[in-house]
Scaffold this motif. Structure first.
Motif, PDB file in Angstrom:
ATOM      1  N   GLU A 163       6.655  -3.731  -9.113  1.00  0.00           N
ATOM      2  CA  GLU A 163       7.220  -3.666  -7.767  1.00  0.00           C
ATOM      3  C   GLU A 163       6.515  -2.590  -6.952  1.00  0.00           C
ATOM      4  OE1 GLU A 163      11.782  -5.127  -7.737  1.00  0.00           O
ATOM      5  OE2 GLU A 163      11.451  -3.100  -8.515  1.00  0.00           O
ATOM      6  N   THR A 164       6.341  -2.850  -5.674  1.00  0.00           N
ATOM      7  CA  THR A 164       5.683  -1.880  -4.801  1.00  0.00           C
ATOM      8  C   THR A 164       6.543  -1.629  -3.567  1.00  0.00           C
ATOM      9  OG1 THR A 164       4.427  -3.645  -3.706  1.00  0.00           O
ATOM     10  CG2 THR A 164       3.357  -2.506  -5.547  1.00  0.00           C
ATOM     11  N   PHE A 165       6.420  -0.418  -3.045  1.00  0.00           N
ATOM     12  CA  PHE A 165       7.158  -0.056  -1.838  1.00  0.00           C
ATOM     13  C   PHE A 165       6.604  -0.776  -0.618  1.00  0.00           C
ATOM     14  CE2 PHE A 165       7.445   2.791   1.908  1.00  0.00           C
ATOM     15  CZ  PHE A 165       8.818   2.809   2.062  1.00  0.00           C
ATOM     16  N   GLY A 166       5.289  -0.816  -0.529  1.00  0.00           N
ATOM     17  CA  GLY A 166       4.646  -1.392   0.640  1.00  0.00           C
ATOM     18  C   GLY A 166       3.432  -2.222   0.272  1.00  0.00           C
ATOM     19  N   PHE A 167       2.743  -2.679   1.294  1.00  0.00           N
ATOM     20  CA  PHE A 167       1.573  -3.530   1.115  1.00  0.00           C
ATOM     21  C   PHE A 167       0.343  -2.806   1.642  1.00  0.00           C
ATOM     22  CE2 PHE A 167       3.623  -4.359   5.169  1.00  0.00           C
ATOM     23  CZ  PHE A 167       2.581  -4.272   6.079  1.00  0.00           C
ATOM     24  N   CYS A 168      -0.810  -3.173   1.151  1.00  0.00           N
ATOM     25  CA  CYS A 168      -2.053  -2.661   1.706  1.00  0.00           C
ATOM     26  C   CYS A 168      -2.395  -3.493   2.932  1.00  0.00           C
ATOM     27  CB  CYS A 168      -3.182  -2.744   0.684  1.00  0.00           C
ATOM     28  SG  CYS A 168      -4.785  -2.246   1.355  1.00  0.00           S
ATOM     29  N   GLY A 169      -2.587  -2.822   4.076  1.00  0.00           N
ATOM     30  CA  GLY A 169      -2.808  -3.533   5.327  1.00  0.00           C
ATOM     31  C   GLY A 169      -4.148  -4.217   5.439  1.00  0.00           C
ATOM     32  N   GLY A 170      -5.021  -4.054   4.449  1.00  0.00           N
ATOM     33  CA  GLY A 170      -6.310  -4.728   4.499  1.00  0.00           C
ATOM     34  C   GLY A 170      -6.226  -6.221   4.354  1.00  0.00           C
ATOM     35  N   ALA A 171      -5.123  -6.728   3.766  1.00  0.00           N
ATOM     36  CA  ALA A 171      -4.936  -8.171   3.594  1.00  0.00           C
ATOM     37  C   ALA A 171      -3.474  -8.427   3.275  1.00  0.00           C
ATOM     38  CB  ALA A 171      -5.824  -8.717   2.473  1.00  0.00           C
ATOM     39  N   ALA A 172      -2.719  -8.848   4.268  1.00  0.00           N
ATOM     40  CA  ALA A 172      -1.281  -9.061   4.089  1.00  0.00           C
ATOM     41  C   ALA A 172      -0.785 -10.103   5.069  1.00  0.00           C
ATOM     42  CB  ALA A 172      -0.525  -7.754   4.281  1.00  0.00           C
ATOM     43  N   LEU A 173       0.365 -10.694   4.749  1.00  0.00           N
ATOM     44  CA  LEU A 173       1.001 -11.692   5.611  1.00  0.00           C
ATOM     45  C   LEU A 173       2.405 -11.217   5.952  1.00  0.00           C
ATOM     46  CD1 LEU A 173       0.727 -14.555   6.901  1.00  0.00           C
ATOM     47  CD2 LEU A 173       1.822 -15.447   4.826  1.00  0.00           C
ATOM     48  N   LEU A 174       2.754 -11.275   7.249  1.00  0.00           N
ATOM     49  CA  LEU A 174       4.059 -10.793   7.706  1.00  0.00           C
ATOM     50  C   LEU A 174       4.744 -11.843   8.568  1.00  0.00           C
ATOM     51  CD1 LEU A 174       1.775  -8.271   8.047  1.00  0.00           C
ATOM     52  CD2 LEU A 174       3.891  -7.017   8.399  1.00  0.00           C
ATOM     53  N   ARG A 175       6.067 -11.780   8.577  1.00  0.00           N
ATOM     54  CA  ARG A 175       6.838 -12.602   9.506  1.00  0.00           C
ATOM     55  C   ARG A 175       6.728 -11.963  10.895  1.00  0.00           C
ATOM     56  NH1 ARG A 175       9.905 -16.159   6.453  1.00  0.00           N
ATOM     57  NH2 ARG A 175      10.274 -15.472   4.299  1.00  0.00           N
TER      58      ARG A 175
END
Length: 304
Positions: free
Chosen positions: A144-156
């Motif tokens: 489990e991770t707190f956040g995502f790496c912004g280099g490659a991510a998908l968001l609503r």
């Protein structure tokens, strides 16, 4: 019909942005590609105009950094999902479809990160953890991770807008951890989808370890804490940073990294002080949008 707009931020990316666009053109899921050009002056604009995938290009009048470009892009997105992608990243053909399917199967999840890999295939980031002193650190093992790496991510898209969008003032670094934090405070979950794989050159536009790198990291961590963390954590970490800065000239054996240079730390403190009123206004706005307590989120994730 496309559900996702993939936002590619570029600045002087002529050497690598074509490989990114080629990888997007090979995706097995329909999407829109929006390139935000941060006033490149190296032929990037001509390369984008000639690329066979014909991406939509929005050129900014000056370099606003990764965070500033993502902020500008959000007003141009009209799809339910928005992907963030570095211009030196090349996703596998099933990358977008894997992320879309993951969000579709988890309605309470607002953001899905990817497995970012170095060119040799070794892991660069499987998400971001929150350290006990409020740093965001890349995770390189499954879990489990707190956040995502912004280099490659998908968001609503709607969730991102409702949480306050992207902090343009960060320029670059920590805009992803700040965003994940605000999403969690708003009651959303964040996850990493490891089968969504991306090869990443890492640092093609910025130089990790440089003076600017450390300046942005130190400044934006403090601003993020002021915006998102419990008040005791934010004030303690700001005071600790200031105290260490004041003592540096008196200490021996100071590490040689730029973030231990007295002048750099003074500049960081000055920039934080100048931005303090805006950070406190943002803090109040975050509180209005939150459904989870700051302390609750901190206790659940800090130091894990």
């Amino acid at each position: 019909m496309a559900d996702t707009t993939v936002v590619v931020v570029t600045w002087r990316g002529a050497e690598h942005v074509a490989a990114c666009l080629d990888a997007l053109a090979a995706q097995d899921r329909p999407h829109r590609t929006l390139v935000i050009d941060n006033a490149s002056d190296d032929g990037t604009a001509e390369l984008l105009a000639a690329h066979p995938s014909a991406p939509r290009v929005h050129r900014l009048p000056r370099n606003t950094g990764y965070a500033g470009a993502l902020h500008a892009a959000l007003s141009l997105v009209d799809t339910p999902l928005v992907a963030w992608l570095n211009d030196d990243a090349a996703p596998e053909p099933d990358w977008l479809g894997t992320l879309e399917d993951a969000l579709r199967a988890a309605p309470g999840t607002a953001a899905a990160g990817s497995r970012l890999e170095y060119p040799d295939g070794s892991p660069q980031s499987l998400g971001v953890r929150l350290t006990a002193d409020g740093h965001g650190a890349d995770v390189r093992v499954s879990g489990e991770t707190f956040g995502f790496c912004g280099g490659a991510a998908l968001l609503r898209t709607d969730a991102l807008r409702a949480a306050g969008g992207v902090p343009a003032e960060f320029f670059c670094y920590y805009e992803d951890t700040d965003t994940a934090w605000r999403l969690r405070l708003a009651g959303w979950s964040v996850r990493t989808v490891e089968p969504a794989r991306v090869r990443h050159l890492h640092g093609a536009s910025t130089r990790p370890g440089s003076r600017s790198f450390h300046r942005w990291n130190e400044r934006n961590r403090l601003l993020m804490l002021l915006r998102c963390a419990p008040a005791t954590v934010a004030s303690t970490e700001l005071a600790r940073f200031a105290a260490l800065t004041a003592l540096l000239p008196l200490r021996r054996g100071v590490p040689g990294a730029p973030n231990f240079r007295f002048t750099l730390r003074l500049r960081v403190l000055g920039e934080v002080i100048v931005r303090l009123p805006a950070a406190l206004r943002a803090r109040r706005a975050v509180a209005r949008r939150s459904t989870q307590g700051r302390g609750e989120v901190w206790r659940a994730w800090a130091g894990r």
